[in-house]
Design a protein around this motif. Structure first.
Motif, mmCIF file in Angstrom:
data_model
loop_
_atom_site.group_PDB
_atom_site.id
_atom_site.type_symbol
_atom_site.label_atom_id
_atom_site.label_comp_id
_atom_site.label_asym_id
_atom_site.label_seq_id
_atom_site.Cartn_x
_atom_site.Cartn_y
_atom_site.Cartn_z
ATOM 1 N N GLU A 1 -24.978 21.964 6.114
ATOM 2 C CA GLU A 1 -25.540 21.121 7.177
ATOM 3 C C GLU A 1 -27.062 21.151 7.159
ATOM 4 O O GLU A 1 -27.721 20.116 7.314
ATOM 5 C CB GLU A 1 -25.050 21.589 8.554
ATOM 6 C CG GLU A 1 -23.549 21.532 8.758
ATOM 7 C CD GLU A 1 -22.931 22.905 8.661
ATOM 8 O OE1 GLU A 1 -23.339 23.684 7.764
ATOM 9 O OE2 GLU A 1 -22.029 23.206 9.477
ATOM 10 N N LEU A 2 -27.622 22.327 6.941
ATOM 11 C CA LEU A 2 -29.078 22.482 6.989
ATOM 12 C C LEU A 2 -29.788 21.762 5.847
ATOM 13 O O LEU A 2 -30.969 21.434 5.955
ATOM 14 C CB LEU A 2 -29.444 23.966 6.980
ATOM 15 C CG LEU A 2 -29.037 24.740 8.245
ATOM 16 C CD1 LEU A 2 -29.150 26.245 8.020
ATOM 17 C CD2 LEU A 2 -29.911 24.326 9.436
ATOM 18 N N THR A 3 -29.075 21.517 4.743
ATOM 19 C CA THR A 3 -29.671 20.800 3.608
ATOM 20 C C THR A 3 -29.187 19.356 3.516
ATOM 21 O O THR A 3 -29.550 18.639 2.574
ATOM 22 C CB THR A 3 -29.344 21.514 2.280
ATOM 23 O OG1 THR A 3 -27.931 21.621 2.140
ATOM 24 C CG2 THR A 3 -29.986 22.889 2.241
ATOM 25 N N GLY A 4 -28.351 18.947 4.450
ATOM 26 C CA GLY A 4 -27.857 17.572 4.425
ATOM 27 C C GLY A 4 -26.781 17.342 3.392
ATOM 28 O O GLY A 4 -26.518 16.207 3.000
ATOM 29 N N GLU A 5 -26.134 18.422 2.919
ATOM 30 C CA GLU A 5 -25.087 18.306 1.906
ATOM 31 C C GLU A 5 -23.700 18.450 2.501
ATOM 32 O O GLU A 5 -22.741 18.761 1.791
ATOM 33 C CB GLU A 5 -25.294 19.361 0.811
ATOM 34 C CG GLU A 5 -26.549 19.149 0.002
ATOM 35 C CD GLU A 5 -26.719 20.198 -1.078
ATOM 36 O OE1 GLU A 5 -25.912 21.155 -1.105
ATOM 37 O OE2 GLU A 5 -27.646 20.078 -1.880
ATOM 38 N N GLU A 6 -23.564 18.266 3.772
ATOM 39 C CA GLU A 6 -22.264 18.404 4.436
ATOM 40 C C GLU A 6 -21.238 17.499 3.769
ATOM 41 O O GLU A 6 -20.085 17.841 3.612
ATOM 42 C CB GLU A 6 -22.399 18.048 5.920
ATOM 43 C CG GLU A 6 -21.109 18.104 6.714
ATOM 44 C CD GLU A 6 -20.606 19.536 6.921
ATOM 45 O OE1 GLU A 6 -19.499 19.693 7.446
ATOM 46 O OE2 GLU A 6 -21.322 20.486 6.563
ATOM 47 N N SER A 7 -21.695 16.329 3.345
ATOM 48 C CA SER A 7 -20.805 15.401 2.634
ATOM 49 C C SER A 7 -21.316 15.185 1.220
ATOM 50 O O SER A 7 -22.423 14.699 1.019
ATOM 51 C CB SER A 7 -20.740 14.050 3.367
ATOM 52 O OG SER A 7 -20.107 13.077 2.565
ATOM 53 N N GLU A 8 -20.535 15.566 0.217
ATOM 54 C CA GLU A 8 -20.922 15.357 -1.170
ATOM 55 C C GLU A 8 -21.080 13.863 -1.472
ATOM 56 O O GLU A 8 -21.991 13.452 -2.169
ATOM 57 C CB GLU A 8 -19.880 15.975 -2.104
ATOM 58 C CG GLU A 8 -19.890 17.496 -2.133
ATOM 59 C CD GLU A 8 -21.161 18.065 -2.762
ATOM 60 O OE1 GLU A 8 -21.771 17.372 -3.589
ATOM 61 O OE2 GLU A 8 -21.538 19.196 -2.413
#
Length: 489
Positions: free
Chosen positions: A110-117
């Protein structure tokens, strides 16, 4: 010749298929595990190019943020922790040199914006700049300050505070702590990691340190007795000054003989021989079943990395958790001794389960995730972890625990105008190398909840290497943290 060519061609095809298979597995199916390996710094270097999301306390105070350094293609984002050591635990750190720890690690996606590949791939295709989301935690700034201040005055130890009805973790304090801003300094990191092994400031004592729980565990033993029908609150058990258990003496303080007494009196006065006998009557199966229902024997269901938490329970020679079929001294387990070890988090979970009428909620540090536009994309959904006891048993235990604070061994936990339910614990730890090997050191505890008639907060406080008792040093910490939370509502 044609047959040999065909065989060679088939062999090459198989090798190629194997190569593709392994490459696909590493790059797709096992990508997350590969990224999480500390030796693989490429994802960390890539993440430095992404503005990592902020981490906030429940009141919006910034706990962690990133600032930019450099320009153009050399621009990087560096993590900064404005409150220093206050939230070193449980927030942890995130730096390219040493990777990530604790909350920063468990919520990295979540903190890097990678919650969704798929979202990340879409951003790359459209040229959209990847940006981390911010996370608002359940952590109470003022209560954390109070907990850390009290721990620094008392000694090494930990405090965990949980909202019983939701599982929201309001406080997770560990002392000695560390300032995560100092982690990038190689000498400092080595000193914190290796030189200070006894102090172990990088260890979150709330979730990764286990101690003998002493008499706080009597609440679990009482729960097993009530739930199994072995006792009722009116059942009297004779409690002499000492009993012989497994060929050794198990005694009350000062060998005091209490005679036939019931649960309320036994818990209020923390009578060892009463609970030792109750443990024997309850038996391995019922006691271990109750322990497991409260979370013993399992990694806690908290949003921290599993490898950074320890299960509580009776610990074997090689560090394994023993189970109901293993030989144990049940009478001593029942009073929180033998080889029984528990984290402060686990003891707080016991208090929270009783406080919530027998329903133990899954403890969670995070509260909600907020995107760059200020929209909440995900919110904590309180969920039941287990139901170890009935509402009736919880009420009976609460009555007994109120007696501990009103007139028993835990009077220093009392809050003016607020009914408090709790239990002290003082586990003798002579010869403990972490305490210098002395003979007078104790592990001091207090666990409980308030208000007893409408619980808003459940807390466990534990202090290492002290010559004081639970009521002397841990109960006041409980009181101060509880007041800070209740007054802040």
């Amino acid at each position: 010749m044609n047959r040999q060519i065909i065989k060679l061609f088939a062999f090459i095809i198989v090798l190629f298929a194997v190569l593709v298979g392994f490459t696909s597995y590493w790059s797709v199916f096992d990508a997350k595990a590969l990224k999480e390996k500390n030796v693989n710094q490429r994802p960390l270097l890539e993440q430095q190019q992404i503005p990592r999301g902020r981490i906030l306390a429940s009141d919006g105070t910034v706990i962690a943020k990133s600032f930019s350094k450099g320009h153009g293609s050399g621009k990087r984002y560096i993590r900064h922790y404005p409150l220093g050591a206050l939230f070193g635990h449980p927030i942890g750190y995130s730096f390219v040199q040493y990777g990530q720890s604790e909350f920063e690690k468990s919520h990295n996606s979540e903190l890097t914006g990678e919650e969704s590949e798929f979202g990340s791939i879409f951003d790359q295709l459209t040229g959209t700049k990847q940006e981390g989301e911010q996370i608002v935690t359940n952590l109470d700034l003022h209560a954390q300050e109070v907990a850390m201040g009290d721990l620094e005055a008392a000694g090494h130890g930990a405090v965990v505070a949980i909202e019983p009805s939701t599982g929201a973790v309001k406080v997770m304090a560990s002392n000695p702590g560390y300032n995560p801003n100092s982690i990038p300094n190689e000498k400092t990191f080595k000193r914190l990691s290796y030189t200070e092994k006894v102090n172990a400031p990088l260890v979150n004592r709330a979730s990764f340190a286990r101690y003998p729980p002493g008499s706080t565990f009597k609440v679990v033993t009482a729960a097993a007795g009530l739930e199994s029908g072995v006792i009722t609150p009116e059942t009297a058990i004779n409690a002499p000054g000492s009993i012989i258990d497994e060929g050794h003496e198990l005694a009350n303080d000062y060998h005091e003989d209490f005679g036939p007494i019931t649960l309320d009196f036994a818990l209020t006065n923390s009578v060892n021989t009463w609970f030792g006998q109750l443990g024997q009557k309850v038996g391995n199966k019922n006691l271990f079943s109750m322990m497991e229902a409260f979370g013993f024997g399992s990694i806690p269901p908290l949003d921290l990395p599993e490898e950074e938490m320890l299960p509580s329970g009776v610990v074997g020679e090689h560090g394994e958790i023993l189970h109901r079929k293993d030989p144990v001294d049940l009478a001593r387990v029942a009073i929180g001794q033998e080889r029984l070890l528990a984290t402060p988090l686990q003891i707080a979970m016991v208090a929270a389960g009783v406080a919530n009428g027998g329903k133990l909620m899954k403890p969670q540090i995070w509260n909600r995730v907020v995107d760059a536009d200020g929209s909440v994309t995900k919110r904590m959904d309180p969920s039941v972890y287990s139901e170890p006891i009935s509402k009736k048993t919880a009420a009976e235990l609460t009555t007994a625990m109120e007696g501990v604070v009103d007139e028993g061994t835990g009077t220093n936990a009392a809050i003016s105008g607020v009914p408090v339910a709790g239990k002290t614990g003082t586990a003798e730890t002579p010869g403990n190398e972490a305490c210098g090997g002395g003979e007078e050191e104790n592990q001091a505890w207090f666990m409980g909840f308030a208000p007893a008639n409408d619980p808003k907060i459940a807390i466990a406080a534990s202090v290492e290497c002290t010559e004081q008792f639970g009521n002397d040093v841990a109960a006041p910490i409980f009181r101060d943290v509880a007041e800070a939370i209740l007054n802040g509502e």
